[in-house]
Design a protein around this motif. Sequence first.
Motif, PDB file in Angstrom:
ATOM      1  N   ASP A   1       0.409  -1.415  -0.501  1.00  0.00           N
ATOM      2  CA  ASP A   1       0.046   0.095   0.103  1.00  0.00           C
ATOM      3  C   ASP A   1       1.265   1.183  -0.062  1.00  0.00           C
ATOM      4  N   VAL A   2       0.513   2.404  -0.988  1.00  0.00           N
ATOM      5  CA  VAL A   2       1.333   3.824  -0.960  1.00  0.00           C
ATOM      6  C   VAL A   2       0.548   4.642  -1.108  1.00  0.00           C
ATOM      7  N   THR A   3       0.862   5.806   0.330  1.00  0.00           N
ATOM      8  CA  THR A   3       0.322   6.692  -0.115  1.00  0.00           C
ATOM      9  C   THR A   3       1.191   7.895   0.453  1.00  0.00           C
ATOM     10  N   GLU A   4       0.609   8.834  -0.994  1.00  0.00           N
ATOM     11  CA  GLU A   4       1.568  10.079  -0.924  1.00  0.00           C
ATOM     12  C   GLU A   4       1.398  11.147   0.355  1.00  0.00           C
ATOM     13  N   ILE A   5       2.336  11.422   0.946  1.00  0.00           N
ATOM     14  CA  ILE A   5       2.043  12.301   2.388  1.00  0.00           C
ATOM     15  C   ILE A   5       2.740  13.913   2.402  1.00  0.00           C
ATOM     16  N   PRO A   6       1.974  14.613   2.221  1.00  0.00           N
ATOM     17  CA  PRO A   6       2.744  16.358   1.620  1.00  0.00           C
ATOM     18  C   PRO A   6       3.910  16.909   2.895  1.00  0.00           C
ATOM     19  N   SER A   7       5.202  16.961   2.718  1.00  0.00           N
ATOM     20  CA  SER A   7       5.508  17.623   3.540  1.00  0.00           C
ATOM     21  C   SER A   7       6.069  17.885   3.423  1.00  0.00           C
ATOM     22  N   ALA A   8       6.979  19.332   4.461  1.00  0.00           N
ATOM     23  CA  ALA A   8       8.321  19.857   3.521  1.00  0.00           C
ATOM     24  C   ALA A   8       9.531  19.866   4.454  1.00  0.00           C
ATOM     25  N   GLU A   9       9.575  18.075   5.007  1.00  0.00           N
ATOM     26  CA  GLU A   9      10.000  17.911   6.524  1.00  0.00           C
ATOM     27  C   GLU A   9      11.356  16.944   5.113  1.00  0.00           C
ATOM     28  N   ILE A  10      12.390  16.918   5.113  1.00  0.00           N
ATOM     29  CA  ILE A  10      13.290  16.843   3.831  1.00  0.00           C
ATOM     30  C   ILE A  10      14.316  15.541   4.783  1.00  0.00           C
ATOM     31  N   PHE A  11      14.108  14.451   4.419  1.00  0.00           N
ATOM     32  CA  PHE A  11      15.292  13.246   5.577  1.00  0.00           C
ATOM     33  C   PHE A  11      16.927  13.578   4.597  1.00  0.00           C
ATOM     34  N   THR A  12      18.071  13.374   5.642  1.00  0.00           N
ATOM     35  CA  THR A  12      19.417  13.521   4.810  1.00  0.00           C
ATOM     36  C   THR A  12      19.624  11.830   4.890  1.00  0.00           C
ATOM     37  N   GLY A  13      19.121  10.955   5.067  1.00  0.00           N
ATOM     38  CA  GLY A  13      20.020   9.720   4.831  1.00  0.00           C
ATOM     39  C   GLY A  13      18.785   8.742   5.057  1.00  0.00           C
ATOM     40  N   PHE A  14      19.197   6.984   5.335  1.00  0.00           N
ATOM     41  CA  PHE A  14      17.885   6.455   5.745  1.00  0.00           C
ATOM     42  C   PHE A  14      18.361   5.474   6.658  1.00  0.00           C
ATOM     43  N   GLU A  15      17.074   4.950   7.757  1.00  0.00           N
ATOM     44  CA  GLU A  15      18.086   4.218   8.594  1.00  0.00           C
ATOM     45  C   GLU A  15      16.576   3.430   8.725  1.00  0.00           C
ATOM     46  N   ILE A  16      17.305   2.533   9.877  1.00  0.00           N
ATOM     47  CA  ILE A  16      16.370   1.765   9.904  1.00  0.00           C
ATOM     48  C   ILE A  16      16.183   2.242  11.930  1.00  0.00           C
ATOM     49  N   ILE A  17      14.741   2.161  12.176  1.00  0.00           N
ATOM     50  CA  ILE A  17      14.714   2.686  13.431  1.00  0.00           C
ATOM     51  C   ILE A  17      13.845   1.468  14.194  1.00  0.00           C
ATOM     52  N   ASP A  18      13.509   1.876  15.395  1.00  0.00           N
ATOM     53  CA  ASP A  18      13.046   0.961  15.995  1.00  0.00           C
ATOM     54  C   ASP A  18      11.458   0.296  16.154  1.00  0.00           C
ATOM     55  N   SER A  19      11.597  -0.559  16.317  1.00  0.00           N
ATOM     56  CA  SER A  19      10.202  -1.211  16.123  1.00  0.00           C
ATOM     57  C   SER A  19       8.478  -0.728  16.809  1.00  0.00           C
ATOM     58  N   VAL A  20       7.745  -0.389  15.886  1.00  0.00           N
ATOM     59  CA  VAL A  20       6.487  -0.025  17.002  1.00  0.00           C
ATOM     60  C   VAL A  20       5.603  -0.831  16.625  1.00  0.00           C
ATOM     61  N   HIS A  21       4.433  -1.724  18.231  1.00  0.00           N
ATOM     62  CA  HIS A  21       3.955  -2.429  17.394  1.00  0.00           C
ATOM     63  C   HIS A  21       3.076  -2.576  17.216  1.00  0.00           C
ATOM     64  N   GLU A  22       1.748  -2.056  16.079  1.00  0.00           N
ATOM     65  CA  GLU A  22       0.238  -1.737  15.425  1.00  0.00           C
ATOM     66  C   GLU A  22      -0.638  -3.538  15.439  1.00  0.00           C
ATOM     67  N   ARG A  23      -1.611  -3.106  16.132  1.00  0.00           N
ATOM     68  CA  ARG A  23      -2.900  -4.711  15.383  1.00  0.00           C
ATOM     69  C   ARG A  23      -2.668  -4.737  13.407  1.00  0.00           C
ATOM     70  N   GLY A  24      -2.386  -6.205  13.517  1.00  0.00           N
ATOM     71  CA  GLY A  24      -3.487  -6.291  12.144  1.00  0.00           C
ATOM     72  C   GLY A  24      -2.293  -7.811  11.734  1.00  0.00           C
ATOM     73  N   ASP A  25      -3.159  -8.314  10.441  1.00  0.00           N
ATOM     74  CA  ASP A  25      -2.715  -9.287  10.422  1.00  0.00           C
ATOM     75  C   ASP A  25      -1.158  -9.511  10.166  1.00  0.00           C
ATOM     76  N   ILE A  26      -1.182 -10.837  10.921  1.00  0.00           N
ATOM     77  CA  ILE A  26       0.597 -10.966  11.373  1.00  0.00           C
ATOM     78  C   ILE A  26       1.215 -12.095  10.400  1.00  0.00           C
ATOM     79  N   PHE A  27       2.256 -12.099  10.096  1.00  0.00           N
ATOM     80  CA  PHE A  27       2.655 -13.209   8.982  1.00  0.00           C
ATOM     81  C   PHE A  27       3.893 -13.618   9.711  1.00  0.00           C
ATOM     82  N   VAL A  28       4.209 -14.909  10.043  1.00  0.00           N
ATOM     83  CA  VAL A  28       5.154 -15.455  10.903  1.00  0.00           C
ATOM     84  C   VAL A  28       6.197 -16.134  10.051  1.00  0.00           C
ATOM     85  N   SER A  29       7.329 -15.350   9.975  1.00  0.00           N
ATOM     86  CA  SER A  29       8.383 -16.568   8.851  1.00  0.00           C
ATOM     87  C   SER A  29       8.302 -18.122  10.075  1.00  0.00           C
TER      88      SER A  29
END
Length: 741
Positions: A70-98
């Motif tokens: 799913d892709v959603t466009e978000i209008p924002s003036a924020e500018i990212f300066t790099g790419f990072e893996i951030i801490d996990s945040v738990h949200e409910r939904g369909d779960i797929f366990v390897s």
Amino acid sequence: MIWNVKVFGVVQGVGFRPFISRLASAFSICGSVANRGSYVEIFAQGERLAEFVEAIQTQAPARSAVLKVDVTEIPSAEIFTGFEIIDSVHERGDIFVSPDIAICENCSAELFDASNRRYLHPFINCTACGPRLTILKNMPYDRERTSMSDFLMCESCAAEYFSPTSRRFDAQPICCNDCGPEIYLVGKNLRGGSAIIEARKILAAGGIVAVKGIGGFHLACDARNFDAVQRLRESKIRPSKPFAVMFKNISAVQRECFISDAQKNFLDSPQKPIVLLEKNPAGTIAGNVAPAINRLGVLLPYTPVHLLLFGYPDALENFPDALVMTSGNPSGVPIAVTDADAKNLPCDEILSNNREILLRADDSVMDFVNGAPSMIRRSRGYAPLPVFYDGKKNKPALAIGGELKNTFCLAKNNLLYASPYIGDVSDLRTVEVLKNSIRRMSDLLEIQPEIIACDLHPRYHTSAVAEEFGLPVVKVQHHYAHILSCVAENNFHGEVIGVAFDGTGYGDDGTIWGGEFFICDTENYQRAGHIAKFVQAGGDASAKDGWRITLAMTDISSAKALNLASEKNLDAQNFLLKNNLNCAVSTSCGRLFDAVSAALGICKSSSYEGEAAMKLQAVAENSASEIRWQFEIGAEIILPTDKLFAEIVSRRLNGFDAGTLARFFHESLAEMVAQACEILSARTKIKTVALSGGVFQNSLLTALTLDKLNRRGLNVLRHKLIPANDGGLCIGQALKAQSCP
């Protein structure tokens, strides 16, 4: 502009976040990626966003499965300066366990590379391989929520874990010889390599070793040593049930078995199931590994420990390249997972480790029909990946499954999650394992059921378990659940002609069913026919002693002429039959197979479930039949299996070869099924047939039936990755429960 990208599927525990980080670098994308428990979320900014999102789907890691983006466009003036893996945040939904993943080629090479710092490390892994489900406490999949949280990463492993250029970037089970779990011999002061060397000596000398793997213990011995195999049989009280054999490599397999490309692909896949292969008559595997069966259950090493057992660089010469590798459990009890469990196993030594197994996962077992897979037992490597059924998103449900070959199912929305294999729920210890596994998977998948499904049989242990939850219970007829499991696996919508052939199921009329035809959908079913009724004599003993069914379907003089049992036993059973004592009316196709096997002198009494039918199939596959026999199916769909049985007995008494008659039986039964379905299709205009039930584990019968149905222009649904036997029953139960108001 920022794109918010949500990726659903098997995207945790497979190196997905490191993959996204590397992909972002390749496309000059800035932003972040995080686990959200039920999906991976990406915030992306850059000039090549469309290419980046397309590559997520086309270049995803081999062990992942991207189901939706799913892709959603978000209008924002924020500018990212790099790419990072951030801490996990738990949200409910369909779960797929390897599921757990077999060791990959890169880790296998490093394991035996003396210059690598993980040289001979029994727990080597990376983002593409290693334990997943069996060490997972809850989602999202991070180290602190696995049993690897007991082991603090050393500085070197931590450097790899946090480095985007490393193959172990964000690999949760990462460890090395300095910081990971430790392997040892239970009760001995031998650890690490010394423990493995000692285990190898014992195996080479004809001993038995219990080996702790990913999902439980195996019992191992030299597969070419007749005496070692026999000792294992006697100590495990397993007189003739086939043992699986683990081979060192594909070359060793090819010396002992005939293998197709399709079989090879599954055998050497990341799931590494046991695959049933045709034996090479010139092979050297001990004859008592799989007696009187023309197939061998074969698997390849799938953990570093397995590879080290076969190839540790010690002074030991001529170590076997084939080991019996059978489930480590007493008969009727789930596979052992702790040292305390393993101490009850019949073995000379126990090779264990201190990484906790949180959820049992026995080996998966797979056969093939017409070049396509036919799952016999679905567990390690496959569970708990869900079955998708596009239908109503009804209330979350729990299906308890069957009494034999038990698995359970948790269902939510369009997803049906079948558990790893539990076993036969005839022992109270197995009942406790079932309950504990339900609790753990419910927490892991975040499914709180609102309705419970179980078998219709009033005296099953599983029915009692269902009642304990204090929730509404729907009881699903056994064979209807079989057909629904086939419908669900094939994501089919609409009415089908269901053919459910198995051993025993409680019928709506209180009799024993097992050779049934239905007209049904997910809402309702109608019994449209069955095989000819017979008397199932001897109660529970009839499931083991096929000769009792043979006697019930013929007469005492023929039974004695066939030498079915001692004269004393035959007379005693005949007395019970005449007086209708301990007898039940049955349409069980499984018991019909037992009766034919006994009548032909192939297997009169079984020491394990399905033995008579397996041996009957083996004899039939090595034979041909030119017998021409005419039969009719009347307006009422009752297959004349009684007349077929009488024909077989008559010809056997007149000197016909057992192999010829075994083949004749399979071909005639397949023709009967096809004719019955043709008649029902003409009446109902339904063009789709669903085949399910344990009898359709028989690859010969299934192949013959498929051919005859296809020739009649009928579409056929069959099982491929969900078992046709009771191991798939829970899927059908869950589908029915979700259809309830």
